[in-house]
Design a protein around this motif. Structure first.
Motif, PDB file in Angstrom:
ATOM      1  N   SER A 128       0.780  -1.183   0.029  1.00  0.00           N
ATOM      2  CA  SER A 128       0.181  -0.078  -0.053  1.00  0.00           C
ATOM      3  C   SER A 128       0.587   1.247  -0.082  1.00  0.00           C
ATOM      4  O   SER A 128       0.365   2.259   0.087  1.00  0.00           O
ATOM      5  N   ASN A 184      -8.067   5.100   8.341  1.00  0.00           N
ATOM      6  CA  ASN A 184      -9.548   5.340   7.063  1.00  0.00           C
ATOM      7  C   ASN A 184      -9.137   5.909   6.784  1.00  0.00           C
ATOM      8  O   ASN A 184      -9.498   6.426   5.534  1.00  0.00           O
ATOM      9  N   GLU A 222      -7.495   7.693   2.868  1.00  0.00           N
ATOM     10  CA  GLU A 222      -7.706   7.874   2.192  1.00  0.00           C
ATOM     11  C   GLU A 222      -5.675   7.451   1.843  1.00  0.00           C
ATOM     12  O   GLU A 222      -5.465   6.848   0.907  1.00  0.00           O
ATOM     13  N   ARG A 228      -4.580   4.196   0.393  1.00  0.00           N
ATOM     14  CA  ARG A 228      -5.880   2.965   1.121  1.00  0.00           C
ATOM     15  C   ARG A 228      -6.380   1.962  -0.010  1.00  0.00           C
ATOM     16  O   ARG A 228      -6.601   2.045  -1.096  1.00  0.00           O
ATOM     17  N   ASP A 239      -8.753   0.244  -0.679  1.00  0.00           N
ATOM     18  CA  ASP A 239     -10.042  -0.082  -1.435  1.00  0.00           C
ATOM     19  C   ASP A 239      -9.891   0.954  -2.278  1.00  0.00           C
ATOM     20  O   ASP A 239     -11.180   1.232  -3.570  1.00  0.00           O
TER      21      ASP A 239
END
Lengths: 398, 398
Positions: free
Chosen positions: B79, B201, B203, B226, B228
């Motif tokens: 990530s 959480n 981004e 992030r 997702d």
């Protein structure tokens, strides 16, 4: 002053048994680079710590290196900023150029350009999102495509695959006649062919330093801005080291009063120091002499390879005046053949789908190298050595 | 597993007689860095030349380093992408965030943010030129300024001057509640305080590696995305090494299917290798232990300095829970006093107009250092040593 004689092999550290024809991808190791890096790390960083920005001259290093590169591309002192990667410098130049022609919407390049230049244009177009269009005609059709819709012409002077060279003067003149801004990518020009940015009158040039300039893997890029336009530029990538007073910590960006405004963040000192070291190899080199040597090597190579290997088809222009410092051949099994060559110490590279590419770097290559390389190519091709399955295992190609 | 005990001074090469309280500006030299750089230059570049991209693992190095940094900021493997400078990474995150909220026009930051972050936002706003607005309230007013007009909240977690720390969880939650995207700058957080990107959480996060991570001058930056949201991002700086198939040389950009799409150009291998070497010092370090040590050192320092030097006013939060790993004091003659301290081996730094800043790096500092530093500060301030005119000669301040 007459220039030093070429090659200057004694300034470089080239492995025994290697004929390196890939200096157009990653230049060789200049002597003194290890010692310079060790000194920067141990004595400057280790010994002087934060003070080294002043005491070891780190703050000045980007400009010192920029001025050395300026010398090699016919640009005045102070007109070249260093740092970042070539792709970032492309973005900066393009963004600035588009602002200079706010009523136009076309970025004109060519489909022979290095893909990253085109990608950066695509990213900028998406970011601005105002209907800009990237046009990529064939290289030979670029001149005819320069219309009054074109905001900026962005070309790489020497084609990375074929070595075909655009006419910098003529295309810049055509761009200006149509009211367009001109950006030249000198990735395969700087240190390879004589470049006269001042005479070209182009507004921008960008380039990298890890090819013909031998700055090492990931060495910093550079950007030239024509001095009379620099003060009109509001940089898109407006980082603190392009600020007029970086350490005043003002809340609003005010660009530096020179090409230094094209700097962005904290400079990569280790890479810059090694690059500076590498640039000493250019002291006293006349670009006209380098070009003469480059043409002699390339012509000899073409002659030797064509004589020995009818299976290979020249993919570079035959006329040396429109060819950079590389020679490419097409060969259907070029990938395997290049692997076999590399195993035998002749290092060139392969560009999909079928290009075997050989770079000529007169700082450290002579005619004997070229003939020896041609003999090994003859062996690999003429004796079908490339057919050995071990040469067809495709690893990641750089 | 319990962590290793701190400090680990034996892993670093710190000059005799120096108490280094500026690791929040440029970290110290990790042992092994010189040898690693020498090996990369001599054996890999010099010996393997272009092949080293594969044979020496250069292609994989940005990801390897990214994963090590991910470990330190509570982010999953894959990530974090590395490269470029922090300012470039800010631009990338901001441009992506604005695209995620196309109907909003406010970038919310604070006036305590590091100026380059604000400058990059200004450059992006000018480039897009669609009426975006950068708002910079006082840090304590940020939470109240998060309205439904805000596209993106972009904050540096730890204030570079005061060390005041934003509440990452609370502000991210508030940003998301208002429908805004969150970007954290971890310049003074990574390696300084526990960070849990996954739990936050947020981004995006960005950061640099030459401060608490000891990567050396100009070490590469990093960006976290992030997982997702990454596949929805069309990078503004769409360089070839963020392409899904960089060596296919396609004419159209197609982003890589991970945070690697935030890579841009050819990575700075020398800097990355030295950074990788530096990150070994973190093996086995528990961030909770590091934080405990950091707070102990900072509290001790505040106590010692306040007891000895009533002339200095604490400019950092007194509550360690809202303070990063630095302590700042206000002193009208801070510039001169810092010069005098540096001459005596206590290296902190000065931030205009009157901030004396001291960083605490538990990897290589202990309580004895802190007390010794306080004694020297007492001498310089209490005995008016800073009044010597030689300490008032202003050289370029980094």
């Amino acid at each position: 002053m007459t220039g030093v004689s070429l090659p200057r092999k004694e300034l470089f550290d080239i492995p025994e048994g290697v004929i390196y024809l890939d200096g157009n991808s990653l230049g060789v190791l200049p002597k003194g680079a290890v010692e310079r890096a060790a000194s920067v790390i141990q004595n400057e960083w280790g010994g002087q710590l934060i003070k080294a920005w002043n005491t070891a001259g780190w703050m000045a290093l980007p400009q010192i290196v920029g001025n050395k590169i300026a010398d090699l591309i016919g640009a005045p002192a102070g007109s070249v900023a260093t740092g970042d990667t070539l792709s970032i410098k492309v973005y900066q130049a393009l963004a600035a150029a588009l602002k200079m022609r706010p009523d136009r919407r076309v970025i004109l390049s060519d489909k022979g350009n290095f893909p990253s230049d085109l990608y950066m244009a695509q990213g900028l177009i998406d970011t601005i999102d105002k209907g800009y269009e990237l046009q990529t005609p064939a290289p030979e059709d670029v001149a005819a495509a320069i219309t009054k819709d074109v905001a900026v012409v962005m070309l790489t002077q020497v084609d990375y695959r074929s070595g075909r060279m655009h006419d910098m003067q003529a295309i810049t003149k055509a761009a200006h006649a149509a009211g367009a801004v001109m950006i030249w990518d000198l990735a395969h020009s700087a240190g390879a062919v004589p470049v006269d940015m001042a005479a070209s009158n182009a507004e921008f040039a960008v380039g990298c330093s890890y090819k013909y300039l031998n700055g090492g893997p990931g060495a910093p890029a550079f950007i030239y801005v024509r001095p009379d336009v620099v003060e009109g530029i509001k940089p898109a990538l407006s980082g603190w080291l392009g600020h007029d007073a970086p350490f005043a910590m003002e809340l609003t960006y005010r660009p530096a009063m020179s090409t230094e405004r094209m700097r962005v963040g904290t400079p990569p000192i280790l890479q810059l120091a090694v690059l500076e070291q590498a640039l000493y190899a250019w002291d006293g080199v006349e670009m006209a002499d380098l070009r003469a040597a480059s043409i002699a090597l390339s012509e000899k190579f073409i002659h030797e390879v064509e004589t020995r290997c009818p299976q290979l088809t020249l993919a570079s222009p035959r006329d040396p005046n429109v060819r950079g410092s590389q020679v490419s051949f097409e060969f259907e099994n070029g990938y395997a053949a290049m692997q076999a060559l590399i195993e035998r110490g002749v290092i060139g590279d392969f560009r999909a789908p079928n290009i075997m590419r050989f770079g000529f770097t007169p700082l450290y290559l002579d005619e004997k190298d070229v003939v020896a390389a041609a003999e090994i190519i003859e062996d690999v091709i003429g004796n079908d050595i490339w057919r050995d399955p071990k040469y067809n295992i495709v690893s990641r190609v750089t």
